[in-house]
Each structure stands twice: as structure tokens, then as C-alpha cells.
Design an enzyme around this catalytic site. Sequence first.
Site, mmCIF file in Angstrom:
data_model
loop_
_atom_site.group_PDB
_atom_site.id
_atom_site.type_symbol
_atom_site.label_atom_id
_atom_site.label_comp_id
_atom_site.label_asym_id
_atom_site.label_seq_id
_atom_site.Cartn_x
_atom_site.Cartn_y
_atom_site.Cartn_z
ATOM 1 C CG ASP A 161 -7.711 3.694 3.405
ATOM 2 O OD1 ASP A 161 -8.699 3.301 2.739
ATOM 3 O OD2 ASP A 161 -7.700 4.789 3.998
ATOM 4 C CE LYS A 193 -1.841 2.143 3.461
ATOM 5 N NZ LYS A 193 -2.572 2.548 4.687
#
Length: 217
Positions: A139, A121
Site C-alpha cells: 500500500d 493488492k
Amino acid sequence: MTKTERAAHVLARLTKLYPEPPIPLDHTDAYTLLIAVLLSAQCTDVRVNLTTPKLFALARTPEKMMEVPVEEIQAIIRPCGLSPQKAKAISTLSRILIEKHGGNVPADLEQLEELPGVGHKTAQVVMAQSFGVPSFPVDTHIHRLAQRWKLSDGKSVTQTERDLKRLFPKETWNKLHLQIIYYGREYCTARGCDGTVCPICRELFPERVRAVKTKKA
């Protein structure tokens, strides 16, 4: 609505709500963004933005950061949590950037993921926001909303990323992932909406009466 129609509705609504979503982490270049995103793991963006000015006043380049004792970095970033691991990662990745990348943050996903403390990420955020490469970092907000909007089944963050990339045009990814985050924080929060409360949830599923139980990221 079909899944494709829901995705189109979401994109249209979010584009109206957040036409130009700002990057939530304060930074001045790829390196300071990389450090800020690393610090944001299990920490709020607000807390990171309160912490990084002091850290970057001390060192805002890998050359300077690698000269700072790990203990000093740790003392500054302690409010962000996980400070021993994060301080060590910041120090080590700064040295790696000097030794292997000429002091520059590489514009390459795999090379970014090889840096200590940098997961998939984090690497995708840097690729999207510093280098403009189409990416869809997922997220907790995005993972939750994708399930509430039945755009993904929530089996994993990786699956959510794949599903969203299939549904939305590539040229929208970099802006859209920020738009979903802002919407998740403002309207479709973990406790403030259960899949039946916020505007988009009601628009997509007007007949839904039961709460949606989402799987955690």
C-alpha cells in the site's frame, strides 16, 4: 549498512514493536474481508469499519448480497467514496461467486483478480489474511517506507513488491506487511517524517540530513 543489513534491522525492530499486528479491517470470513478491502480503496480503514456493520447487517453472504439492489448498497457505502463503482462491483462479484465458485471466495490469486473491483493488492490481502498464503500487498505506506529505507527505488508498486519479497524471508511476509503499515501510520507518516525523523530512519541513516523525496504509488 548494506541493503540486506537494513532489511534485517527493520524486521527485528518491527517484530519488537508489533509482535502480533491485528488485521485492521473488521471481518468475520473471507467474503466480508474481500468486501472490506474493496471498500478501502482511497478510503481509510476507520471509515470502512464504521460503514461495513450496516452493510453486513443487510447482507453478509454473496447469496444475500446479490439480492440487494445496487442503489441500496451504494447508499450505505457512500461515505467510503467511489460508491457507484464499488456498489456495482460488490453486487457483480457476489453473483460471480455464486455462479462460478459455489458461493465461496476462491483461494486463488488469479481467480480473485478476475473479480470486478478486485486488483492485485486486494487479492493479495485476501490470500494472506484469509488463506494464510505468503503474500506482500504493497500500500502507500509500504511503498513510501521502502524508499525511505532504501529497500526499493519506488519505480512502481510492482517493483517495490518484488524488491521486498527478495529481501525478506517468505514466512515473514504476511505479518511484516502489516507491521510496516502500522509503523508508517504511527511513526513514519507522509508528513511527520521525511526520512530523517522517525526512529528507524535515524537508525538506518544516522548521517542523513536531507529529506527523502519519495515517488507516489
